[in-house]
Design a protein around this motif. Structure first.
Motif, PDB file in Angstrom:
ATOM      1  N   GLY A   1       2.184   6.442  -6.946  1.00 54.64           N
ATOM      2  CA  GLY A   1       1.276   7.186  -7.529  1.00 54.64           C
ATOM      3  C   GLY A   1       0.594   6.307  -8.184  1.00 54.64           C
TER       4      GLY A   1
ATOM      5  N   TYR B   1       2.692  10.134   1.728  1.00 52.97           N
ATOM      6  CA  TYR B   1       1.614   8.883   1.953  1.00 52.97           C
ATOM      7  C   TYR B   1       0.278   9.573   2.560  1.00 52.97           C
ATOM      8  CZ  TYR B   1       5.421   6.093   2.385  1.00 52.97           C
ATOM      9  OH  TYR B   1       6.763   5.540   2.157  1.00 52.97           O
TER      10      TYR B   1
ATOM     11  N   VAL C   1      12.795   0.580  -8.073  1.00 53.17           N
ATOM     12  CA  VAL C   1      12.080   1.550  -9.315  1.00 53.17           C
ATOM     13  C   VAL C   1      13.004   1.558 -10.604  1.00 53.17           C
ATOM     14  CG1 VAL C   1      11.221   3.675  -9.793  1.00 53.17           C
ATOM     15  CG2 VAL C   1      10.635   2.633  -7.667  1.00 53.17           C
TER      16      VAL C   1
ATOM     17  N   SER D   1       1.426   4.210  -2.867  1.00 51.98           N
ATOM     18  CA  SER D   1       1.299   5.548  -2.521  1.00 51.98           C
ATOM     19  C   SER D   1       2.575   6.411  -3.175  1.00 51.98           C
ATOM     20  CB  SER D   1       0.975   5.686  -1.198  1.00 51.98           C
ATOM     21  OG  SER D   1       1.005   7.169  -0.751  1.00 51.98           O
ATOM     22  N   ARG D   2       3.659   5.879  -2.862  1.00 47.64           N
ATOM     23  CA  ARG D   2       4.918   6.546  -3.158  1.00 47.64           C
ATOM     24  C   ARG D   2       4.950   6.614  -4.782  1.00 47.64           C
ATOM     25  NH1 ARG D   2      10.081   5.373  -3.323  1.00 47.64           N
ATOM     26  NH2 ARG D   2      10.011   3.117  -3.076  1.00 47.64           N
TER      27      ARG D   2
ATOM     28  N   GLU E   1      12.170  -2.637  -2.348  1.00 50.01           N
ATOM     29  CA  GLU E   1      11.312  -1.713  -3.223  1.00 50.01           C
ATOM     30  C   GLU E   1      12.150  -0.868  -4.227  1.00 50.01           C
ATOM     31  OE1 GLU E   1       9.024   1.397  -0.741  1.00 50.01           O
ATOM     32  OE2 GLU E   1       8.645  -0.144   0.831  1.00 50.01           O
TER      33      GLU E   1
ATOM     34  N   ARG F   1       0.895  -1.118  -0.078  1.00 53.25           N
ATOM     35  CA  ARG F   1      -0.041  -0.134   0.033  1.00 53.25           C
ATOM     36  C   ARG F   1       0.888   1.228   0.026  1.00 53.25           C
ATOM     37  NH1 ARG F   1      -3.312  -1.211   4.101  1.00 53.25           N
ATOM     38  NH2 ARG F   1      -1.930  -0.080   5.588  1.00 53.25           N
ATOM     39  N   ARG F   2       2.055   1.225   0.955  1.00 55.32           N
ATOM     40  CA  ARG F   2       2.728   2.455   0.884  1.00 55.32           C
ATOM     41  C   ARG F   2       3.366   2.582  -0.285  1.00 55.32           C
ATOM     42  NH1 ARG F   2       3.296   0.420   6.014  1.00 55.32           N
ATOM     43  NH2 ARG F   2       5.209  -0.672   5.758  1.00 55.32           N
TER      44      ARG F   2
ATOM     45  N   LYS G   1       8.774  12.522 -11.579  1.00 55.84           N
ATOM     46  CA  LYS G   1       8.157  12.679 -12.995  1.00 55.84           C
ATOM     47  C   LYS G   1       7.680  14.198 -13.354  1.00 55.84           C
ATOM     48  CE  LYS G   1       5.891   8.572 -14.631  1.00 55.84           C
ATOM     49  NZ  LYS G   1       5.783   7.437 -13.558  1.00 55.84           N
TER      50      LYS G   1
ATOM     51  N   THR H   1       7.696   4.073 -15.755  1.00 59.30           N
ATOM     52  CA  THR H   1       8.234   3.695 -14.290  1.00 59.30           C
ATOM     53  C   THR H   1       7.851   2.361 -14.050  1.00 59.30           C
ATOM     54  OG1 THR H   1       7.756   6.039 -13.309  1.00 59.30           O
ATOM     55  CG2 THR H   1       7.967   3.881 -12.151  1.00 59.30           C
TER      56      THR H   1
ATOM     57  N   LYS I   1       6.053  10.490  -8.008  1.00 59.44           N
ATOM     58  CA  LYS I   1       5.233  11.642  -8.833  1.00 59.44           C
ATOM     59  C   LYS I   1       5.954  12.795  -9.052  1.00 59.44           C
ATOM     60  CE  LYS I   1       2.508  10.155  -5.648  1.00 59.44           C
ATOM     61  NZ  LYS I   1       1.794  10.276  -4.481  1.00 59.44           N
TER      62      LYS I   1
END
Lengths: 198, 613
Positions: A111, B152, A155, A108-109, A153, A104-105, B180, A138, B177
């Motif tokens: 988006g 968050y 990316v 959120s990070r 995590e 979930r976190r 970006k 991404t 975000k």
């Protein structure tokens, strides 16, 4: 000791690529031998995981963080044609029980609203997110250790600033495959002996 | 949405301060209740539950985040609010994080830890989704709370005091975000971002996150040292900021730091903090070892035992040389940056009133001495390395020259390190230390509480002081004394009652019991006189066997119990309680009289009294 080898004794034999030419980055790399095309073996300073490191990547020193062998943050700037960068956050205390909150976190990070694509591997599970709508694509993944606690995590950002949208569209499959291949290169080191080497 | 339960600056600041007091959960709860009562003159309108990171060790160990959650709930009114107090920098590890981290984008882990803890606390208290979550923080914790909020949406509101600002480099790394958006606007990647002008990034970040700005509220004392050093690149302000002006002779610490070139200011600060951490227990040797790698105790061992010392400590010595080789050049560079500008830097402090000019001269000259010693140390290390390297291996003939040069080098290092300690000890003077204390104090929450410009309230050590006319009363202490006084007197009264009843039981009752026993025996004797005939034969002079006893009459007389003394004593005890109670009440009345316009005061006394019964 083994770690020092690339920079001290085999200097001449090291490949002439950005990753090895940058002193700060070189210190994370285990050998000058490619693990897959254009990638070298990187070992985390926590001693808890390894991954394939891009030849044209440089670890951003200002952004690097480590807390004992508990957590680590690595940012990689990429210099290839369309490359942009990678970010890796490692937390040793992440467990499958916490997965719901972690994902979930992470969403959120990023988006991101959708679901994760779950990819089972022998030693790890990859929860994969492709976000390809923007000019800066991404690819995110939460990589969970199956044998022990610990999770990553990661990316991978890939940029396409070609004005011809069709060309960017054509790269899509290739980029996704590239990202997935990189994510699959992560291996957790579950042997406790690694720590005592330090 | 309705107002929060904690709706004043004083309440927020005092609750934030609690995080530093090292309280157990039950103490924490009591303190929250006390603070609310003192500030509002009424009971907090709900039940309080406490949850802290000490219950989830994983978060603390891995992310370094420390905090406490307070849940206030009232079924009847439907009230449910959760306050999360995050702890600011305190430990050496936090300071390290401050210097290395915060001045160049700190790590994501504490912000992740903040969000994770808030989630855990919510499920621990089993709060409904509609529950307001309000974040409190001081110092470094503001960066944690605010970053978590941007990533968050952790909080409804954030209230902070003397906080470390947000950092756009850090957000760039963590918030995909934002990354970006930056890329779209400025076309830079992870590395190139450091080439973008800080002003441009600051403006961009403020614009990008402006929707969250309404949720972030800060109080900042203009002389806060953390604020003073937050002019470095990366930091940006978001939300409303209530800046408190200095009203003493010191001014503009931030201005001083802004005058000092970025890099030099960082070096100076890093040096001071690192050194004060290393010498926390007063051990100068440890400070020198930490900064230069030179281990004086080890060299002393060598001095005493020479050859055996040399062999038995070979590994440690090699390690020391390696450390010194690594640390000294870096330290020298830092010190040089400060000394080359020392006149300018310390003049700023003189102008701002922190130090006088003779203190400045002392600082400059001792720093110059330290620099000289470091230059010498660097030279010793390099000469000696070249001797070692030229003697290619440890063969017999080279060995003695290595041993000799090693010992010579160690002793030379020792004398230089000792000279550094001497300089440091000269600087370790009360007047200079008090300047540091003053600067440090300007970061504290209590300093800010007392800067709020409240009419009649001030604070010391977590206590609230009220002023009326020329009289200042420690209201917290008065309430404590009243509550404790009443408690003690109630206890005493109970004890007296117990004493009274045991007197009753042990003395009066047993007197009656004994009396009854004797009466029973007398009755027996009088009923059965014949049974006592044997008494006649006991007398050798009574030989006539025909005699008999036909009746016995006992003439009894019981002395009354002498209990006046006891009754008197108990009476006296009861009187002493009444008298003491009168004193306590007089004390209360006197305070109420002083503040007779404030109904709140007498209400407070009533409430602590209720609580104690």
């Amino acid at each position: 000791m083994e770690k020092k080898q690339p920079k001290e004794t085999k200097q001449e034999a090291l490949p002439d690529v950005e990753a090895f030419n940058d002193e700060y980055t070189r210190d994370f790399l285990l050998s000058g031998e490619e693990v897959m095309e254009g990638f070298y073996r990187f070992q985390s300073k926590t001693g808890k995981y390894e991954m394939a490191f891009p030849a044209d990547g440089i670890i951003v020193e200002q952004a690097y963080r480590i807390k004992d062998s508990k957590s680590e943050e690595v940012s990689i700037g990429l210099h290839d044609e369309r490359g942009f960068g990678m970010d890796i956050f490692f937390f040793s205390y992440y467990t499958p029980e916490d997965r719901e909150g972690i994902l979930r976190r992470f969403k959120s990070r990023l988006g991101y609203d959708g679901e994760f694509e779950e990819i089972e591997k022998l030693d790890k599970t990859i929860y994969f997110v492709p976000m390809e709508d923007d000019e800066l694509k991404t690819y995110g993944a939460y990589i969970e250790n199956k044998q022990n606690s610990g999770g990553l995590e990661v990316v991978y950002n890939i940029k396409c600033d070609n004005e011809d949208e069709q060309i960017c569209e054509d790269y899509k499959e290739e980029d996704k495959a590239k990202a997935l291949k990189w994510m699959d290169s992560f291996t957790f080191i579950n042997d406790k002996g690694v720590e005592s080497d330090e | 949405m309705s107002e929060d339960v904690f709706d004043t600056r004083e309440l927020r600041l005092r609750i934030t301060q609690l995080e530093y007091e090292g309280l157990s959960q039950s103490e924490y709860k009591q303190e929250v209740q006390r603070i609310y009562l003192e500030e509002k003159g009424e009971q907090i309108p709900g039940d309080i539950k406490i949850y802290s990171t000490s219950e989830s060790n994983d978060i603390v160990e891995s992310t370094g985040y420390v905090g406490t959650a307070i849940h206030i709930k009232d079924e009847n009114s439907g009230l449910s609010e959760m306050y999360v107090v995050s702890e600011g920098s305190q430990t050496a590890a936090d300071w390290e994080y401050n210097i290395k981290g915060i001045f160049g984008g700190q790590g994501a882990s504490q912000a992740i830890g903040t969000e994770e803890f808030v989630e855990k606390a919510k499920s621990h208290f089993d709060v409904p989704d509609s529950t307001k979550v309000i974040g409190y923080s001081h110092s470094l914790a503001h960066n944690n709370n605010a970053t978590a909020h941007l990533l968050y949406d952790t909080f409804n509101d954030i209230y902070s005091v003397n906080g470390a600002p947000l950092d756009y480099y850090q957000l760039y790394k963590e918030d995909e975000k934002f990354k970006k958006a930056v890329e779209k606007e400025l076309s830079v990647n992870q590395q190139q971002i450091f080439d973008v002008s800080p002003k441009k990034l600051e403006k961009f970040a403020q614009e990008y996150y402006k929707d969250k700005a309404d949720d972030i509220h800060q109080i900042r004392y203009e002389n806060d040292p953390l604020y003073a050093v937050s002019g470095t690149r990366g930091f940006f302000d978001l939300g409303d900021i209530d800046t408190l002006q200095s009203n003493d002779n010191y001014s503009g610490l931030r201005y001083i730091m802004d005058q000092i070139p970025d890099e030099d200011a960082k070096e100076l600060q890093a040096l001071v903090v690192e050194f004060s951490e290393l010498t926390k227990n007063g051990d100068m040797n440890n400070g020198v070892k930490g900064l230069t790698g030179i281990n004086l105790e080890l060299i002393d061992k060598l001095k005493e035992h020479k050859v055996t010392g040399y062999f038995t400590n070979q590994n440690e010595l090699a390690q020391m040389v390696k450390d010194a080789d690594e640390k000294v050049p870096r330290l020298l560079e830092q010190v040089k940056k400060v000394t080359s500008n020392s006149d300018f830097i310390f003049n700023q402090f003189v102008e701002a009133g922190y130090i006088n000019s003779s203190q400045k001269d002392l600082l400059v000259s001792e720093l110059t001495n330290i620099e000289k010693d470091l230059v010498d140390i660097e030279r010793i290390l390099s000469d000696w390395n070249s001797i070692r390297n030229s003697s290619s291996s440890y063969n017999q003939s080279d060995f003695s020259s290595i041993l000799g040069s090693d010992i010579g080098a160690f002793l030379a290092l020792r004398s230089k390190a000792t000279s550094i300690i001497e300089s440091l000890e000269i600087l370790n003077r009360d007047d200079l230390l008090s300047v540091l204390e003053k600067i440090k104090g300007d970061h504290d929450i209590t300093t800010v509480l007392n800067m709020l410009g409240l009419d009649n309230k001030s604070y010391v050590n977590g206590d609230m002081l009220l002023k009326t006319g020329k009289v200042i009363i420690n209201m917290s202490a008065a309430l404590r004394m009243y509550e404790k006084g009443q408690n003690i007197l109630d206890d005493k009264k109970d004890e007296i009652k117990k004493l009274d009843s045991s007197v009753e039981r042990e003395i009066r009752d047993s007197y009656q019991e004994e009396k009854r026993k004797i009466k029973r025996v007398i009755h027996n004797i009088e009923e059965n006189p014949k049974a006592y005939s044997y008494l006649l034969y006991k007398d050798p002079f009574i030989l006539n066997l025909n005699q008999e006893i036909i009746s016995i009459e006992v003439l009894e007389e019981f002395e009354t119990l002498k209990q006046e003394n006891i009754d008197n004593y108990i009476k006296q005890l009861n009187e002493s309680v009444a008298k003491a109670r009168k004193y306590v009440n007089n004390y209360r009345n006197a305070i109420e009289e002083l503040f007779k316009e404030e109904e709140k005061i007498s209400n407070m006394f009533n409430l602590v009294e209720e609580e104690s019964t």
